[in-house]
Design a protein around this motif. Structure first.
Motif, PDB file in Angstrom:
ATOM      1  N   GLU A 168      -9.150 -50.305  74.290  1.00 25.47           N
ATOM      2  CA  GLU A 168      -9.773 -51.143  73.613  1.00 25.47           C
ATOM      3  C   GLU A 168      -9.874 -52.510  74.144  1.00 25.47           C
ATOM      4  N   GLU A 169      -8.543 -53.029  74.734  1.00 24.35           N
ATOM      5  CA  GLU A 169      -8.680 -54.454  75.425  1.00 24.35           C
ATOM      6  C   GLU A 169      -9.428 -54.139  76.849  1.00 24.35           C
ATOM      7  N   ASP A 170      -9.384 -53.162  77.360  1.00 19.72           N
ATOM      8  CA  ASP A 170     -10.151 -53.179  78.722  1.00 19.72           C
ATOM      9  C   ASP A 170     -11.669 -53.036  78.393  1.00 19.72           C
ATOM     10  N   CYS A 171     -11.986 -52.201  77.166  1.00 23.27           N
ATOM     11  CA  CYS A 171     -13.474 -52.161  76.656  1.00 23.27           C
ATOM     12  C   CYS A 171     -14.158 -53.730  76.729  1.00 23.27           C
ATOM     13  N   HIS A 172     -13.346 -54.375  75.772  1.00 23.15           N
ATOM     14  CA  HIS A 172     -13.960 -55.859  75.623  1.00 23.15           C
ATOM     15  C   HIS A 172     -13.996 -56.551  76.773  1.00 23.15           C
ATOM     16  N   ARG A 173     -12.873 -56.519  77.902  1.00 20.42           N
ATOM     17  CA  ARG A 173     -12.670 -57.364  78.861  1.00 20.42           C
ATOM     18  C   ARG A 173     -13.913 -56.742  79.894  1.00 20.42           C
ATOM     19  N   LEU A 174     -14.125 -55.660  80.061  1.00 24.67           N
ATOM     20  CA  LEU A 174     -14.970 -55.098  81.284  1.00 24.67           C
ATOM     21  C   LEU A 174     -16.363 -54.862  80.861  1.00 24.67           C
ATOM     22  N   HIS A 222     -21.864 -45.582  80.507  1.00 28.52           N
ATOM     23  CA  HIS A 222     -21.451 -45.997  79.105  1.00 28.52           C
ATOM     24  C   HIS A 222     -19.965 -46.435  79.405  1.00 28.52           C
ATOM     25  N   ILE A 223     -19.712 -47.150  78.532  1.00 27.17           N
ATOM     26  CA  ILE A 223     -18.020 -47.732  78.521  1.00 27.17           C
ATOM     27  C   ILE A 223     -17.748 -47.699  77.034  1.00 27.17           C
ATOM     28  N   GLU A 224     -16.686 -46.795  76.786  1.00 26.84           N
ATOM     29  CA  GLU A 224     -16.246 -46.348  75.333  1.00 26.84           C
ATOM     30  C   GLU A 224     -14.794 -46.533  75.287  1.00 26.84           C
ATOM     31  N   LYS A 225     -14.320 -46.534  74.013  1.00 24.74           N
ATOM     32  CA  LYS A 225     -12.947 -46.732  73.858  1.00 24.74           C
ATOM     33  C   LYS A 225     -12.140 -45.424  73.704  1.00 24.74           C
ATOM     34  N   ASP A 269     -31.634 -44.758  76.372  1.00 25.28           N
ATOM     35  CA  ASP A 269     -31.186 -45.552  75.330  1.00 25.28           C
ATOM     36  C   ASP A 269     -31.565 -46.899  75.689  1.00 25.28           C
ATOM     37  N   GLU A 270     -31.400 -47.702  74.533  1.00 33.03           N
ATOM     38  CA  GLU A 270     -31.487 -49.246  74.795  1.00 33.03           C
ATOM     39  C   GLU A 270     -29.928 -49.647  74.999  1.00 33.03           C
ATOM     40  N   ASP A 271     -29.778 -51.122  75.434  1.00 32.03           N
ATOM     41  CA  ASP A 271     -28.444 -51.550  75.656  1.00 32.03           C
ATOM     42  C   ASP A 271     -27.870 -51.717  74.047  1.00 32.03           C
ATOM     43  N   THR A 272     -26.893 -51.207  73.736  1.00 31.52           N
ATOM     44  CA  THR A 272     -26.112 -51.275  72.411  1.00 31.52           C
ATOM     45  C   THR A 272     -24.722 -51.168  72.592  1.00 31.52           C
ATOM     46  N   ILE A 273     -24.170 -51.697  71.788  1.00 29.82           N
ATOM     47  CA  ILE A 273     -22.726 -51.618  71.231  1.00 29.82           C
ATOM     48  C   ILE A 273     -22.524 -51.119  69.939  1.00 29.82           C
ATOM     49  N   ASP A 274     -22.280 -49.738  69.940  1.00 30.03           N
ATOM     50  CA  ASP A 274     -21.883 -48.932  68.896  1.00 30.03           C
ATOM     51  C   ASP A 274     -20.701 -49.259  68.164  1.00 30.03           C
ATOM     52  N   LEU A 275     -20.660 -49.549  66.835  1.00 27.99           N
ATOM     53  CA  LEU A 275     -19.583 -49.783  66.001  1.00 27.99           C
ATOM     54  C   LEU A 275     -19.661 -48.844  64.803  1.00 27.99           C
ATOM     55  N   VAL A 328     -13.275 -51.448  66.032  1.00 25.60           N
ATOM     56  CA  VAL A 328     -14.325 -50.947  67.090  1.00 25.60           C
ATOM     57  C   VAL A 328     -14.113 -49.320  67.288  1.00 25.60           C
ATOM     58  N   THR A 329     -14.967 -48.519  66.990  1.00 23.74           N
ATOM     59  CA  THR A 329     -15.039 -47.022  67.471  1.00 23.74           C
ATOM     60  C   THR A 329     -15.345 -46.880  68.631  1.00 23.74           C
ATOM     61  N   SER A 330     -16.613 -47.529  69.333  1.00 22.78           N
ATOM     62  CA  SER A 330     -16.712 -47.172  70.589  1.00 22.78           C
ATOM     63  C   SER A 330     -17.827 -48.328  71.170  1.00 22.78           C
ATOM     64  N   MET A 331     -17.771 -48.475  72.508  1.00 21.20           N
ATOM     65  CA  MET A 331     -18.655 -49.400  73.030  1.00 21.20           C
ATOM     66  C   MET A 331     -19.864 -48.618  74.216  1.00 21.20           C
ATOM     67  N   LYS A 332     -20.947 -48.568  74.012  1.00 22.27           N
ATOM     68  CA  LYS A 332     -21.671 -47.967  75.200  1.00 22.27           C
ATOM     69  C   LYS A 332     -22.913 -48.747  75.492  1.00 22.27           C
ATOM     70  N   THR A 333     -23.087 -48.835  76.615  1.00 25.87           N
ATOM     71  CA  THR A 333     -23.966 -49.773  77.566  1.00 25.87           C
ATOM     72  C   THR A 333     -24.664 -48.967  78.568  1.00 25.87           C
ATOM     73  N   ILE A 334     -26.035 -49.191  78.356  1.00 27.68           N
ATOM     74  CA  ILE A 334     -27.010 -48.539  79.532  1.00 27.68           C
ATOM     75  C   ILE A 334     -28.096 -49.720  79.823  1.00 27.68           C
ATOM     76  N   LEU A 335     -27.942 -49.740  81.226  1.00 30.27           N
ATOM     77  CA  LEU A 335     -28.746 -50.888  81.762  1.00 30.27           C
ATOM     78  C   LEU A 335     -30.373 -50.897  81.318  1.00 30.27           C
ATOM     79  N   PRO A 336     -31.151 -51.734  80.835  1.00 31.64           N
ATOM     80  CA  PRO A 336     -32.526 -51.681  80.613  1.00 31.64           C
ATOM     81  C   PRO A 336     -33.048 -51.560  81.909  1.00 31.64           C
ATOM     82  N   ARG A 337     -34.212 -50.638  81.789  1.00 31.66           N
ATOM     83  CA  ARG A 337     -34.908 -50.293  82.939  1.00 31.66           C
ATOM     84  C   ARG A 337     -35.546 -51.170  83.603  1.00 31.66           C
ATOM     85  N   GLN A 338     -35.968 -52.522  83.016  1.00 33.00           N
ATOM     86  CA  GLN A 338     -36.788 -53.511  83.656  1.00 33.00           C
ATOM     87  C   GLN A 338     -36.054 -54.338  84.664  1.00 33.00           C
ATOM     88  N   ILE A 339     -34.596 -53.930  84.643  1.00 33.90           N
ATOM     89  CA  ILE A 339     -33.741 -55.024  85.511  1.00 33.90           C
ATOM     90  C   ILE A 339     -34.025 -54.078  86.823  1.00 33.90           C
TER      91      ILE A 339
END
Length: 264
Positions: A60-66, A97-100, A121-127, A157-168
C-alpha cells in the motif's frame, strides 16, 4: 495461434527483486516490466506477440508513492520500447496498472494477460465500493504538471489502477537525419509524414525527395514505414521497400538523405 484464440491464456508473475516493501524504486518497476515482456513472448504465424495488459502489485505504501503520472507514463513507454527491441508485436491497447498487494512477501509482483476487447479504460483510482477520493496532494519530487493521487485516509484502499489516456503523446523512438545534428523527429503513436513539403512532420531539404515521400504509422505497437508513391523510391538498409517494420539501427534512404531509426 492468433491473438483472439489466446485472449487470457497467459498470466505471468515476477517475484522478489530483493527489496523491502515501502522501498521500491521506479527503476525496479521498469526492470520488472521488461522481464515480464521477455518472459511472456509467444510465437504465432504473425510473429512474436506479448500480452497487452500489465498489473504491478505493490505494498500500500509503494502504491501511494509510485502512482505519480510521470512514473505511469515511464512504465507505459518501457513496455512499448521493449516490444520494439525484442522484435515483437502487441495486439489491442496497452494497459499498465498499479494495485495493492494483499498477501505474499515479495516487494514487486507483475502479472500480465491478453485482453482483446479493443477498449481502453479511463485513468482511474479504484477504491472500495467504487468511491473515488478527490484529494490531490502535490509531490515535490514530481514535475509541476504531475500529481500524486492519495486516497481519503478514512477509506481503506482496495486497489489502485492507472491506464494512461490515449491522447497523451508518448516518446518511443526517434528518426534522426545523418550529418544533420538538429534534424530529428521523436516518434510516438501518431502517423507522421516525411518529405520536402514544409507541412511534413520531418522536412527534408533534399532535391531527391518527393514533396510527400514516405510516412511512418504505428501498427500492432510497431513503427512501420511506407513509401508514399515517391519518384525515387524509399530504401531501408539499401533495399527498396513499399512497407517495412522498423527495427533499431535501420537506415532509411530518402533521396540523398539517410535517416536512422533508434528506440529511445
Amino acid at each position: 495461434m492468433g491473438f483472439s484464440k489466446i485472449e487470457s491464456a497467459i498470466t505471468g508473475q515476477l517475484a522478489s527483486l530483493f527489496q523491502k516493501r515501502g522501498s521500491v524504486e521506479p527503476s525496479a518497476l521498469i526492470k520488472a516490466l521488461e522481464r515480464e515482456v521477455v518472459r511472456q513472448q509467444q510465437k504465432t504465424p504473425e510473429g512474436l506477440i506479448v500480452p497487452n495488459d500489465y498489473t504491478i502489485l505493490l505494498s500500500e505504501e509503494d502504491c501511494h508513492r509510485l502512482s505519480a503520472a510521470r512514473i505511469i507514463r515511464a512504465l507505459y513507454e518501457t513496455v512499448e520500447r521493449k516490444i520494439i527491441r525484442e522484435n515483437c508485436f502487441m495486439d489491442g491497447n496497452l494497459g499498465v496498472h498499479i494495485e495493492k498487494m494483499f498477501d505474499g512477501d515479495d516487494a514487486i509482483v507483475v502479472r500480465s494477460k491478453y485482453i482483446n476487447d479493443g477498449k481502453t479504460d479511463e485513468d482511474t483510482i479504484d477504491l472500495e465500493n467504487d468511491v473515488l477520493s478527490k484529494t490531490l496532494v502535490e509531490d515535490a519530487a514530481v514535475g509541476e504538471n504531475d500529481q500524486t493521487i492519495v486516497a481519503d485516509k478514512k477509506m481503506p484502499v482496495t486497489s489502485m489502477k492507472t491506464i494512461l489516456p490515449r491522447q497523451i503523446e508518448y516518446d518511443i523512438a526517434m528518426l534522426s537525419v545523418k550529418d544533420h545534428e538538429k534534424l530529428e523527429l521523436v516518434l510516438g503513436e501518431r502517423q507522421v509524414y516525411i518529405g520536402r513539403r514544409s507541412s511534413n512532420d520531418l522536412v527534408l531539404d533534399d532535391d531527391g525527395a518527393s514533396r510527400v515521400h514516405a510516412y511512418v504509422s504505428y501498427e500492432r505497437h510497431r513503427h512501420v514505414i511506407r513509401d508514399a508513391g515517391s519518384l525515387n523510391g524509399t530504401f531501408v538498409n539499401k533495399k527498396s521497400i513499399e512497407k517495412h517494420v522498423l527495427r533499431p539501427g535501420d537506415k532509411i534512404m530518402i533521396g540523398n538523405s539517410i535517416l536512422v531509426y533508434e528506440v529511445l
